[in-house]
Design a protein around this motif. Structure first.
Motif, mmCIF file in Angstrom:
data_model
loop_
_atom_site.group_PDB
_atom_site.id
_atom_site.type_symbol
_atom_site.label_atom_id
_atom_site.label_comp_id
_atom_site.label_asym_id
_atom_site.label_seq_id
_atom_site.Cartn_x
_atom_site.Cartn_y
_atom_site.Cartn_z
ATOM 1 N N VAL A 131 -10.808 -4.075 -1.988
ATOM 2 C CA VAL A 131 -10.245 -4.750 -3.161
ATOM 3 C C VAL A 131 -8.727 -4.743 -3.031
ATOM 4 O O VAL A 131 -8.157 -4.016 -2.213
ATOM 5 N N PHE A 132 -8.075 -5.557 -3.855
ATOM 6 C CA PHE A 132 -6.623 -5.505 -3.931
ATOM 7 C C PHE A 132 -6.217 -4.302 -4.783
ATOM 8 O O PHE A 132 -6.892 -3.981 -5.763
ATOM 9 N N PRO A 133 -5.119 -3.630 -4.431
ATOM 10 C CA PRO A 133 -4.709 -2.436 -5.187
ATOM 11 C C PRO A 133 -4.531 -2.687 -6.680
ATOM 12 O O PRO A 133 -4.714 -1.771 -7.478
ATOM 13 N N VAL A 134 -4.183 -3.907 -7.062
ATOM 14 C CA VAL A 134 -3.985 -4.198 -8.487
ATOM 15 C C VAL A 134 -5.280 -4.040 -9.275
ATOM 16 O O VAL A 134 -5.264 -3.966 -10.498
ATOM 17 N N LEU A 141 -9.709 6.299 -6.817
ATOM 18 C CA LEU A 141 -8.973 6.666 -5.611
ATOM 19 C C LEU A 141 -8.975 5.501 -4.628
ATOM 20 O O LEU A 141 -10.002 4.854 -4.415
ATOM 21 N N ALA A 142 -7.835 5.241 -4.014
ATOM 22 C CA ALA A 142 -7.705 4.135 -3.058
ATOM 23 C C ALA A 142 -7.411 4.668 -1.671
ATOM 24 O O ALA A 142 -6.675 5.647 -1.502
ATOM 25 N N VAL A 252 -7.606 -2.493 0.018
ATOM 26 C CA VAL A 252 -7.938 -1.076 0.182
ATOM 27 C C VAL A 252 -9.396 -0.845 -0.197
ATOM 28 O O VAL A 252 -10.049 -1.700 -0.790
ATOM 29 N N LEU A 253 -9.894 0.330 0.147
ATOM 30 C CA LEU A 253 -11.245 0.742 -0.234
ATOM 31 C C LEU A 253 -11.136 1.676 -1.445
ATOM 32 O O LEU A 253 -10.146 2.393 -1.599
ATOM 33 N N ALA A 254 -12.159 1.660 -2.314
ATOM 34 C CA ALA A 254 -12.084 2.364 -3.595
ATOM 35 C C ALA A 254 -13.178 3.415 -3.717
ATOM 36 O O ALA A 254 -14.341 3.162 -3.367
ATOM 37 N N PHE A 255 -12.813 4.581 -4.283
ATOM 38 C CA PHE A 255 -13.727 5.717 -4.397
ATOM 39 C C PHE A 255 -13.689 6.281 -5.818
ATOM 40 O O PHE A 255 -12.681 6.155 -6.527
ATOM 41 N N ASN A 259 -14.201 11.932 -5.687
ATOM 42 C CA ASN A 259 -14.560 11.859 -4.269
ATOM 43 C C ASN A 259 -13.344 11.874 -3.353
ATOM 44 O O ASN A 259 -13.257 11.069 -2.419
ATOM 45 N N SER A 260 -12.423 12.796 -3.589
ATOM 46 C CA SER A 260 -11.224 12.857 -2.752
ATOM 47 C C SER A 260 -11.570 13.201 -1.299
ATOM 48 O O SER A 260 -10.907 12.736 -0.368
ATOM 49 N N GLU A 261 -12.622 14.005 -1.090
ATOM 50 C CA GLU A 261 -13.011 14.350 0.287
ATOM 51 C C GLU A 261 -13.406 13.104 1.060
ATOM 52 O O GLU A 261 -12.998 12.908 2.214
ATOM 53 N N LEU A 262 -14.199 12.225 0.428
ATOM 54 C CA LEU A 262 -14.619 10.993 1.084
ATOM 55 C C LEU A 262 -13.419 10.101 1.355
ATOM 56 O O LEU A 262 -13.288 9.530 2.442
ATOM 57 N N ARG A 263 -12.515 9.988 0.381
ATOM 58 C CA ARG A 263 -11.305 9.181 0.586
ATOM 59 C C ARG A 263 -10.497 9.716 1.761
ATOM 60 O O ARG A 263 -10.012 8.945 2.597
ATOM 61 N N ASN A 264 -10.358 11.027 1.849
ATOM 62 C CA ASN A 264 -9.586 11.619 2.944
ATOM 63 C C ASN A 264 -10.241 11.380 4.297
ATOM 64 O O ASN A 264 -9.563 11.137 5.301
ATOM 65 N N VAL A 265 -11.580 11.454 4.327
ATOM 66 C CA VAL A 265 -12.318 11.191 5.563
ATOM 67 C C VAL A 265 -12.100 9.751 6.020
ATOM 68 O O VAL A 265 -11.865 9.478 7.213
#
Length: 305
Positions: A131-134, A141-142, A252-255, A259-265
């Motif tokens: 998605v777009f960050p907006v 989480l992006a 970007v991808l959205a979480f 789910n910060s662990e998944l975002r970091n991965v």
């Protein structure tokens, strides 16, 4: 005495049986807790054709997939694939690479507002496409960009019966036309509104767009640049050759907020793919036809001439 022995034996059997049931229950509970599943939001009425994935079963459509079964996102099988198919595989490859889950289960959503709500409420773990960050709100989480600023270009499309639109030759001709897109596609609307067109129409659903163009209620819309024709909005649309549009935003991808662990991965995976001698993310999008670098001589209608 004999009766007492029988009673003791029966009691011992009941205790042993109860112990077995308890052990079985613990074992079953452990199996359930060890079943590592992530819930992925996909557009409810969309089928991912190459792997036949979706949220509605029937006609062989799979509503989940083993992480081990996800092909690499830049595999030859994704040549000409839709962007959202490539991005789902980027996510799946990142999860597989980190051994974070065993299976992805697909959850349908009707619009992005509902998807954001589902992520916030914990009904899903992440969105299956960029998605777009907006669009990121409510603590979502992006990831770092999977499509960087300037890489995202689209073509102009109309219907085959609109010879008047297919025959335009200059940006001045374009100024006399009416663009159309889905009302929820805010960035498409911003892009069209920045072209200096006669008018811009917002359709209630993307599947209404081809009929509205064919009936001259609008003239063109935006879609995949590297395709002479497309049917992803329902009925066929034809590209207006000689023109392209740039969307000067990253994707970007959205979480979900938890789910910060998944975002970091996923971020770590993005960085590894970009750090290779050949940027595999860029090449993966090129393989699908979403990033193209062969139309530089076409007029960029989002830039003044």
């Amino acid at each position: 005495m004999g009766n007492l022995a029988i009673k003791v034996t029966s009691a011992l059997r009941r205790i042993a049986l109860a112990s077995c049931v308890f052990v079985a229950s613990v074992t079953a509970s452990s199996a359930i807790s060890d079943d590592r599943v992530l819930r992925v939001l996909l557009v409810a009425d969309r089928v991912y054709p190459i792997l036949n994935l979706g949220t509605t079963p029937g006609n062989g459509v799979r509503t989940s997939i083993s992480v081990a079964d996800c092909p690499m996102f830049d595999s030859p099988i994704f040549k000409g694939a839709f962007r959202f198919e490539v991005e789902l595989m980027i996510l799946c490859n990142a999860i597989s690479d980190a051994d974070l889950a065993d299976r992805l289960e697909f959850v349908g959503f009707p619009n992005l507002k509902r998807a954001i709500s589902d992520l916030v409420e914990g009904n899903a773990d992440f969105l299956g496409a960029s998605v777009f960050p907006v669009k990121i709100t409510d603590g979502i989480l992006a990831s770092d960009p999977v499509l960087r600023r300037g890489e995202f270009q689209v073509g102009l499309f109309t219907t085959a019966n609109r010879d008047d639109v297919l025959g335009i030759e200059s940006q001045e001709d374009l100024f006399r036309l009416t663009g159309i897109t889905e009302r929820n596609w805010e960035v498409d609307l911003l892009t069209l509104n920045g072209m200096g067109l006669r008018d811009v129409v917002a359709a209630r659903k993307m599947t209404l767009i081809p009929d509205m163009i064919a009936a001259s209620r609008a003239d063109f819309t935006l879609s995949y640049l590297d395709r002479p024709t497309t049917e992803h909005m329902g009925d066929p649309l034809v590209r207006i050759d000689g023109f392209r549009a740039s969307m000067n935003l990253e994707r970007v991808l959205a979480f979900s907020p938890s789910n910060s662990e998944l975002r970091n991965v996923v971020n770590a995976y993005i960085h590894r793919m970009r750090a290779l001698p050949i940027d595999r993310l860029y090449e993966g999008y090129k393989n699908s036809g979403f990033i193209v670098d062969t139309y530089e001589d076409w007029v960029d209608v989002t830039n003044p001439q």
